[in-house]
Enzyme design. Sequence first.
Site, PDB file in Angstrom:
ATOM      1  N   TRP A 200     -52.356  24.666  -3.404  1.00 54.36           N
ATOM      2  CA  TRP A 200     -51.495  23.692  -3.131  1.00 54.36           C
ATOM      3  C   TRP A 200     -51.284  22.718  -4.542  1.00 54.36           C
ATOM      4  O   TRP A 200     -52.297  23.304  -5.503  1.00 54.36           O
ATOM      5  CB  TRP A 200     -52.224  22.427  -2.186  1.00 54.36           C
ATOM      6  CG  TRP A 200     -51.147  21.558  -1.576  1.00 54.36           C
ATOM      7  CD1 TRP A 200     -50.996  20.378  -1.736  1.00 54.36           C
ATOM      8  CD2 TRP A 200     -50.452  21.841  -0.466  1.00 54.36           C
ATOM      9  NE1 TRP A 200     -49.800  19.992  -0.973  1.00 54.36           N
ATOM     10  CE2 TRP A 200     -49.584  20.992   0.040  1.00 54.36           C
ATOM     11  CE3 TRP A 200     -50.018  23.244   0.023  1.00 54.36           C
ATOM     12  CZ2 TRP A 200     -48.560  20.964   0.779  1.00 54.36           C
ATOM     13  CZ3 TRP A 200     -49.004  23.314   1.136  1.00 54.36           C
ATOM     14  CH2 TRP A 200     -48.285  22.282   1.682  1.00 54.36           C
ATOM     15  N   ASP A 201     -50.934  21.559  -4.815  1.00 54.90           N
ATOM     16  CA  ASP A 201     -50.929  20.861  -5.925  1.00 54.90           C
ATOM     17  C   ASP A 201     -52.195  20.451  -6.436  1.00 54.90           C
ATOM     18  O   ASP A 201     -52.257  20.036  -7.557  1.00 54.90           O
ATOM     19  CB  ASP A 201     -49.537  19.839  -6.078  1.00 54.90           C
ATOM     20  CG  ASP A 201     -49.760  18.793  -5.414  1.00 54.90           C
ATOM     21  OD1 ASP A 201     -50.368  18.725  -4.633  1.00 54.90           O
ATOM     22  OD2 ASP A 201     -48.609  18.054  -5.562  1.00 54.90           O
ATOM     23  N   TRP A 202     -53.000  20.442  -5.511  1.00 60.14           N
ATOM     24  CA  TRP A 202     -54.540  19.720  -5.774  1.00 60.14           C
ATOM     25  C   TRP A 202     -55.554  20.989  -5.495  1.00 60.14           C
ATOM     26  O   TRP A 202     -56.790  20.584  -5.665  1.00 60.14           O
ATOM     27  CB  TRP A 202     -54.938  18.552  -5.193  1.00 60.14           C
ATOM     28  CG  TRP A 202     -54.239  18.538  -3.666  1.00 60.14           C
ATOM     29  CD1 TRP A 202     -53.247  17.831  -3.474  1.00 60.14           C
ATOM     30  CD2 TRP A 202     -54.699  19.164  -2.660  1.00 60.14           C
ATOM     31  NE1 TRP A 202     -52.943  18.085  -2.085  1.00 60.14           N
ATOM     32  CE2 TRP A 202     -53.893  18.855  -1.536  1.00 60.14           C
ATOM     33  CE3 TRP A 202     -55.547  20.151  -2.319  1.00 60.14           C
ATOM     34  CZ2 TRP A 202     -54.015  19.417  -0.257  1.00 60.14           C
ATOM     35  CZ3 TRP A 202     -55.740  20.840  -1.207  1.00 60.14           C
ATOM     36  CH2 TRP A 202     -54.793  20.297  -0.064  1.00 60.14           C
ATOM     37  N   ASN A 464     -45.908  16.963   8.041  1.00 59.92           N
ATOM     38  CA  ASN A 464     -45.881  16.136   6.586  1.00 59.92           C
ATOM     39  C   ASN A 464     -44.692  16.455   5.833  1.00 59.92           C
ATOM     40  O   ASN A 464     -44.292  17.870   5.385  1.00 59.92           O
ATOM     41  CB  ASN A 464     -47.297  16.612   5.811  1.00 59.92           C
ATOM     42  CG  ASN A 464     -47.179  16.009   4.540  1.00 59.92           C
ATOM     43  OD1 ASN A 464     -47.382  14.574   4.228  1.00 59.92           O
ATOM     44  ND2 ASN A 464     -46.945  16.874   3.488  1.00 59.92           N
ATOM     45  N   GLU A 465     -43.674  15.530   5.481  1.00 57.50           N
ATOM     46  CA  GLU A 465     -42.713  15.605   4.766  1.00 57.50           C
ATOM     47  C   GLU A 465     -41.584  16.543   5.267  1.00 57.50           C
ATOM     48  O   GLU A 465     -40.666  16.692   4.372  1.00 57.50           O
ATOM     49  CB  GLU A 465     -43.172  15.559   3.264  1.00 57.50           C
ATOM     50  CG  GLU A 465     -43.897  14.451   2.626  1.00 57.50           C
ATOM     51  CD  GLU A 465     -44.653  14.827   1.459  1.00 57.50           C
ATOM     52  OE1 GLU A 465     -44.529  16.010   0.810  1.00 57.50           O
ATOM     53  OE2 GLU A 465     -45.032  13.804   0.767  1.00 57.50           O
ATOM     54  N   GLU A 562     -48.426   7.451   1.813  1.00 61.17           N
ATOM     55  CA  GLU A 562     -48.886   8.211   0.521  1.00 61.17           C
ATOM     56  C   GLU A 562     -48.260   7.457  -0.697  1.00 61.17           C
ATOM     57  O   GLU A 562     -47.199   7.193  -0.672  1.00 61.17           O
ATOM     58  CB  GLU A 562     -48.162   9.509   0.552  1.00 61.17           C
ATOM     59  CG  GLU A 562     -49.041  10.600   1.436  1.00 61.17           C
ATOM     60  CD  GLU A 562     -48.510  11.927   1.264  1.00 61.17           C
ATOM     61  OE1 GLU A 562     -47.927  12.164   0.053  1.00 61.17           O
ATOM     62  OE2 GLU A 562     -48.588  12.724   2.282  1.00 61.17           O
TER      63      GLU A 562
END
Length: 887
Positions: A200-202, A464-465, A562
């Site tokens: 993921w981006d984290w 989510n999104e 968010e």
Amino acid sequence: MTLFGNIFGVFLCLLFGFSSGFSSETDSHQTLSLNGKWRLSNSNNSLSLPAEVPGCVHSALQQQGYIQDPYIRFNDVSYQWIALDNWTYTTTFTVSTQLRAKQKVLLVFDGVDTVASISLNGIIVGNTDNMFRRYDFPVRDLLKEGDNVLKVSLMSPVFYASERRKAHSAYRVPPECPPDVQKGECHVNFIRKEQSSFSWDWGPSFPTMGLWKGVQLEAFNVLQLIQVSSVPLYNVSVSQWRVQIELLVEAVQTTNGEVTLSVPELVSERTFQTQFLPGKTKNTFTLHINTSSEVKLWWPNGHGEQPFYRLTVTGSQDRFSILNTESKVYFRTVELVQEPVVGSPGLSFYFRINGKPVFLKGSNWIPAHSFQDQVTPAILRNLLQSAVDANMNALRVWGGGVYEQDLFYSICDEMGIMVWQDFMFACAMYPTEEDFIQTVREEVIQQVRRLKSHPSIIIWSGNNENEAALATDWFNIPISQKPTYVKDYVTLYVNNIRAIVQEEDQSRPFLVSSPTNGAESEQEGWVAANPYDPHYGDTHFYSYILDCWDWRTFPRTRFASEYGFQSWPSLSTLQPVSIREDWSYSSNFTSHRQHHADGNQQMLQQAALHFHLPNSTDPLKRFTDTLYLTQVMQAQCVKTQTEFYRRSQSEIIEGKGHTMGALYWQLNDIWQAPSWASIEFGGKWKMLHHFAESFFAAVLPVGFEDDDTLLIYAVSDLSHDLKLRAAVSFYSWSDLDPVCTLKSELLLVPGGSAVPVFKMPVAALLAGCGPCTRLTCLLTFHLEDSSGQQGPTNHHFLCSPKDAQGLQRPNITAKVQEDKTGYAVTLHSSSVAPFVWLDVGNIPGRFSSNGFLMVSRNRTVIFNAWRPTSVAELSRSLTVTSLRDVY
Ligand SMILES: *[C@@H]1O[C@H](CO)[C@@H](O)[C@H](O)[C@H]1NC(C)=O
Ligand SMILES: *[C@@H]1O[C@H](CO)[C@@H](O)[C@H](O)[C@H]1NC(C)=O
Ligand SMILES: *[C@@H]1O[C@H](CO)[C@@H](O)[C@H](O)[C@H]1NC(C)=O
Ligand SMILES: *[C@@H]1O[C@H](CO)[C@@H](O)[C@H](O)[C@H]1NC(C)=O
Ligand SMILES: *[C@@H]1O[C@H](CO)[C@@H](O)[C@H](O)[C@H]1NC(C)=O
Ligand SMILES: *[C@@H]1O[C@H](CO)[C@@H](O)[C@H](O)[C@H]1NC(C)=O
Ligand SMILES: *[C@@H]1O[C@H](CO)[C@@H](O)[C@H](O)[C@H]1NC(C)=O
């Protein structure tokens, strides 16, 4: 469901055939746990090792010394091979003759990660393809005397996902792969598995495989209770509570019996004649609570207590006990209010708990570890306690992780943390083949039944999104093909997930996506033209380039679910997974850990808008100063944005406002890396989390400028009204004594509102305060009533600190002493010091206050250590950094 003790501790006793009245252990329901040491091998048998169940391949390899800690340096890439191989878990066990003599024996897997073929004594008993489901298989006739061999053959999830992608040839289901910067695997949307496990981006790419929850045999002659759930429902028209109790039962044959329910403190027992049909059945009973009973309600943190009642369920057949459980019931109602707003187009979007509008303050939760078997109760408790200690009342369990373990929700129940629970779909389109839909249906049914007794969960949300991804075309889908994707979207989230949730749970709202326009999205066929419309529903908002100190850049939304900014964790958190050559902002390691494109540059760019960037000639100091400054930037940015949302709760400006939620991205970290988190991996609070404790305070002064006028708002989450005034003090950057102070008149601040209490042009303020200019002075302010200060002290800078005239190195000295409250650190400063940061390296614990603006000569903070330490060790480890120390 919250049972006292462990679900497997549920006492199920069963007797038949005898009439002696003695209960006999030998004839009761039996559970044989198969947890513990298994063997694990890869596909060509080059590796064969012991492996703990519950557990996963990565953890087993690490525990047996085949690999290092996977989080070290570049290991996420070095260990990619693990998830490309197939692995087999094997165990051998014996069973008693009594167990084999039972009418029914089930082999139960509470969680298989993910694609597996399961065999017992060489015979395949079943297959799995969804880590979010419990599986059970009847195995009575396969069990034998002596050794029984159970094998779970796991297929590489990366291989499986790619095979499923190939089989879906009619059209693509994007995104095919994550961006290169994430160094992840492709097609995760084709497998029902933690979506962030492919990167993921984290977070890193560790596509886990294993038996991540327990395995056991359940043997019985009449029936087995799989689950008890209890959902209190309130009938407004008659002001009456009823508790809907469901028993999920597996019966061998049609069984007539009696079920007795009781909430001893509220209602005496009631007995129902019942018939359990063969197979798995849901049996529903309703217990009406007398309207004369005074029912104590569960409240969110900051709004009241979290009382519960005991519910007992017993069942008998011919006078013999067939079930006996005890669980907790909490009473509360929740409504999601979407109705017209005076002076504003669109609809409101807020939660009413027990009839009271509640502003949601909190953050977003991601998996606490790549390897779920390493998430201990202590880790969960520490993170959730940190949320409460920062005055949060809500967390969103984000849809790219896992449905959390029972303990997570039980702690949230106890602490009054409201949970916004996503279903596990994130940032992607999803396939809708029959078998995919079927496994999702089972997942949703099981998860809703498992979790619906928890009062903490106040809403289910489909994904989510994904509405936003479709509406705003993240994946370059040609217009002509869009209807196909919208159809798939509606099939999955509306026709299946929503339909199941509405059938299974009438006690809380369901939302299809986040962000969404809610009722308006539904009007628009479930995919709104602009799901980010601030007049409806919730929004997610990120901007790294625009100046975060300028509140005008933020959308005045109904509900901010968010928003956030990245920062780096501290050196002590990075140390165990890096070496000295990594400790530079331009190292390979530093860019490797950053999974968000340009993230490291964006942090510096944002910081440079208001601060001098670190420029020490000592490379290590320059690195740690940079880590520090990214945290200062993040804390100040999220503070500004959150304060904007909180002060917008009572106003409509230019048709927008009535903001009723601020959940920043993100609470916790999955590994040691830069991210949006406010708590570092390991539990250390970043500066942002200390700031959150203030900006989420029940009573908060918010200061900002509008058109060169300084305004101070009083925000109150209390139930009662206050009469408050603002007290403002000017300080020169070069002097610790206030230059001047002024106070406003007392004004009424109703409970649950945000009210302007101070307003004055900055020029007039400065003119009235002798030597001050925008560049030479800053101001602090607080609220007070006749009994004294209410809420924390806040500050407002009249210029960027990089332009501040007179700011000096404060030469802070610190002295550590032990007293009865713990370790007290007394600081002495020679001048004004912004963002004073205390760090004791790898000594785990928490300062009572940190990252503060020091405008006094002395200040004492307490260090609460999480392991034994000493004054000497703390003094040796303590560093104190403030803004002027980095350049
Ligand atoms: C067996 O598999 C491992 C892991 O995939 C691989 O590194 C190794 O070369 C293989 N060994 C043989 C003999 O094929
Ligand atoms: C894993 O199993 C699949 C299905 O049996 C097979 O096609 C694949 O080649 C196997 N991979 C390895 C590395 O053995
Ligand atoms: C509430 O109670 C009234 C009166 O008993 C009944 O008619 C109504 O159906 C109840 N509503 C619900 C939602 O159960
Ligand atoms: C940087 O890290 C990558 C692994 O991500 C490695 O392949 C490369 O060789 C490293 N470069 C240097 C200069 O260390
Ligand atoms: C801090 O110490 C430095 C070096 O000793 C000195 O030049 C400076 O004036 C001191 N700052 C203050 C505010 O006393
Ligand atoms: C502040 O601390 C210094 C030394 O640490 C002490 O001499 C002084 O009295 C203290 N001042 C106040 C106001 O407490
Ligand atoms: C660091 O930056 C500050 C502010 O721009 C400047 O005054 C100072 O001379 C610089 N120090 C070094 C070592 O470059």
